[in-house]
Design a protein around this motif. Structure first.
Motif, PDB file in Angstrom:
ATOM      1  N   THR B  54       0.825  -1.213   0.000  1.00  0.00           N
ATOM      2  CA  THR B  54       0.000   0.000   0.000  1.00  0.00           C
ATOM      3  C   THR B  54       0.856   1.259   0.000  1.00  0.00           C
ATOM      4  N   TYR B  61      -6.418  -1.549  -1.034  1.00  0.00           N
ATOM      5  CA  TYR B  61      -6.424  -2.489   0.088  1.00  0.00           C
ATOM      6  C   TYR B  61      -6.650  -3.936  -0.350  1.00  0.00           C
ATOM      7  N   ALA B  64      -3.697  -5.348  -1.906  1.00  0.00           N
ATOM      8  CA  ALA B  64      -2.649  -5.538  -0.904  1.00  0.00           C
ATOM      9  C   ALA B  64      -2.857  -6.854  -0.154  1.00  0.00           C
ATOM     10  N   ILE B 121      -1.285  -0.203   7.926  1.00  0.00           N
ATOM     11  CA  ILE B 121      -1.865  -0.567   6.636  1.00  0.00           C
ATOM     12  C   ILE B 121      -3.092   0.312   6.463  1.00  0.00           C
TER      13      ILE B 121
END
Lengths: 336, 287
Positions: B54, B61, B64, B121
């Motif tokens: 990311t 997302y 990822a 994240i």
């Protein structure tokens, strides 16, 4: 009787007894020589070596439980920490600062902690046993953290000022007295443990490691024997804890941690499980190595220890002592 | 009443995150009989990969998550081939030590590559805000974690109980030699199961990153938690793992709400009580 016990009995003649006594004498001489070497050539690092000896007692204790009775535990630091805190509290809160009184109370506290924790740990099997041992050390850690009025919590227990040994030898700034005291304790503990391991009681423990059902079928108490073994192991670990309290004059929460438990297991396997000398060798190599590498970068240290562990498990399951023995045998075979 | 419901919702979300990460461990320990302490390290690896994807690559997302799972599985396959295959059926002590070694190496390498700081994240906008569920609002990413947990539980149950692969896996576990004689390629079955377990760990690491943040000592910090969850539930049992996660999540969350000064005291007290009463775990099989 198990095969191991029968075999040990049948060959345990006077010749064998004499030979193992000779091995003991050599081991004692070796420890004394190594200690003298370190004392004279590394006078600046005596504090490190004293800490090493305290941890060696923990590793010896773990070897007793894991190597001789086959109980895998990741919570052995609970016994070490019990001894350290008992000795530390005695000295800082009650003013009983005689080093031998501190060592004694450490051993007693360790033995008590060993007995109590064995009652829980021995209830589990395999994975459950591992998890119970972890839960015990975590509980002890939390308890010591909470009872900060007694233990100093996360700040550590300070204010420990041990009195001179025999009222004569003060604990000096260079740690000479502490080091000599530590070596003496290590020698006594090592010889006593060698005797215990070779006694019928020690053979019974090894029998239980091989096959507990057979041992109980022949009429020996499995559970009671293991509780007794845990009490002995606890006394040794508690002695180590008390020694570290005397030498460093503080007791921290890390002496009661899962990390220390896991590290002790790593040291033991590195040296060789089931051999008392392996516990000593493994601890020495591990801490010395840690001291060298972690000065550069703690994460490199972790990587190297990890790689070392994998290598030992895959290529030399008997540890450093096993590798040395194999070398020795090959050398002798080459001569003859 | 309000407090009880609040605690229940948070406990449920926490329990489901625990479930997503530790169910893979339950599979390796219960079905393949490997005490894999490196499981948390694989979850951490997934988290680091997702953070890298990311931040450095700028992917969304969802991508990822895929990168994290695929990357971790790719890294784990050679480990299975060269390391884990040698310790199938070895004594527990051996397995514990080797997998602690693997954990140490992964931590060391990850921190060398990614740096020793906490990694975040970033969540997509859809999972960012709160969602109103009647009596209170709850963060959307917690609902996402709960949903992931439920889907994983269902999918695994179908895979193990209802597919041909599940039959082969159970046969290889019960009697590898006999399964091999009947034409099951046990080595491949084991490798695939291991890869799936590691993939689940990575998925859990990413999905749970809001509750269990990705940091340098992640693998060691939560190693004990995952191990405890699996042994309390009974290794290899999906309903058992679910039950254990919800129960221990409830104990821990309640403790944090009502008596925060006692930390994890009640968690481990509950563990000792449960393991003493059920030596094989709540729903585990004996032997």
């Amino acid at each position: 009787m198990t095969d191991a016990v029968l075999k040990a009995r049948s060959v345990a003649g006077p010749a064998r007894a004499r030979r193992s006594a000779a091995v003991d004498a050599v081991a004692v001489l070796f420890i004394v020589a190594a200690a003298a070497f370190l004392y004279f050539f590394f006078p600046g690092s005596l504090a490190l070596f004293t800490r090493m000896i305290a941890i060696m007692l923990l590793a010896l204790s773990l070897d007793l439980v894991t190597g001789f009775a086959g109980i895998a535990t990741l919570g052995h630091a609970a016994l070490f920490g019990a001894g350290a805190y008992a000795a530390g509290i005695l000295a800082s809160k009650f003013g009983l600062t005689d080093p031998f009184a501190m060592l004694g109370i450490g051993a007693v506290a360790g033995a008590l902690a060993g007995t109590v924790s064995s009652l829980v740990i021995l209830r589990g099997r395999g994975l459950g046993q591992l998890v119970l041992s972890i839960a015990i050390v975590q509980l002890a850690h939390e308890a010591a953290n909470k009872l900060s009025a007694w233990t100093g919590g996360s700040d550590g227990l300070s204010g420990i000022v041990p009195a001179p040994v025999f009222g004569l030898f003060r604990f000096d700034l260079w740690g000479r007295t502490a080091f000599i005291l530590a070596v003496a304790i290590l020698l006594v503990a090592f010889v006593v443990l060698r005797v215990i391991v070779r006694s019928p009681f020690g053979m019974l423990c090894r029998g239980i490691k091989q096959d507990p059902i057979r041992v109980s079928a022949m009429g020996a108490p499995v559970y009671g024997t293991l509780v007794k073994l845990y009490a002995i192991a606890g006394a040794v670990a508690g002695l180590g804890g008390a020694l570290s309290a005397i030498a460093t004059k503080v007791v921290g929460l890390d002496s009661l941690s899962f990390t220390l438990s896991a590290e002790a297991l790593v040291m033991l396997v590195l040296g060789g499980v089931g051999k008392l000398f392996g516990a000593l060798l493994g601890t020495f190599v591990f801490i010395w190595f840690e001291h060298l590498v972690s000065a550069i970068n703690p994460f490199h240290w972790l990587t190297i220890v990890g790689a070392m562990l994998i290598a030992v498990v895959l290529f030399e399951p008997k540890g450093l002592t096993g590798a040395l023995e194999a070398l020795w045998k090959r050398a002798r075979g080459g001569e003859g | 009443m309000q407090t009880i419901l609040s605690i229940a919702v948070d406990a449920f979300a926490y329990g489901m995150v625990l479930f997503v990460i530790s169910i893979g461990l339950s599979v390796t320990m219960g079905l393949m009989k490997v005490v894999n302490l490196a499981h948390g390290a694989f979850a951490m690896m997934g988290g680091y990969l997702a953070a890298f994807a990311t931040h450095q690559l700028g992917v969304p997302y969802g991508v990822a998550i895929v990168v994290a799972v695929a990357g971790t599985v790719l890294a784990a396959v050679p480990l299975e081939r060269w390391l884990y295959r040698r310790i199938y059926g070895a004594p527990e002590l051996t397995q514990v030590l080797m997998t602690i070694g693997v954990t140490f190496v992964i931590i060391g390498v990850a921190n060398y590559v990614m740096g020793p700081s906490l990694k975040t994240i970033p969540l997509p906008a859809a999972l960012e805000g709160p969602v109103d569920i009647g009596f209170r609002s709850i963060a959307a990413h917690k609902l996402f974690a709960v949903a992931t947990g439920l889907i994983v539980a269902g999918a695994l149950w179908v895979l193990i109980e209802r597919t041909a692969f599940g039959v082969k896996l159970r046969a290889s576990v019960d009697n590898a030699a006999m399964a091999g004689a009947l034409g099951v390629r046990t080595k491949i079955v084991y490798a695939v199961s291991f890869a799936a377990a590691v993939g689940l760990a990575a998925l859990g690491g990413v999905v749970g990153a809001q509750l269990l943040p990705i940091e340098p000592h992640y693998a060691l910090r939560y190693m004990v938690t995952f191990l405890v969850v699996v042994s309390v539930g009974g290794a290899g049992s999906i309903p058992g793992a679910l039950l254990a996660c919800l129960l221990l999540g409830a104990v821990e969350t309640t403790g944090r709400y009502l008596m925060p000064e006692f930390g994890e005291f009640f968690f481990y007290l509950a563990v000792i009580a449960i393991v003493c009463l059920f030596p094989h775990g709540l729903l585990g099989r004996a032997g």
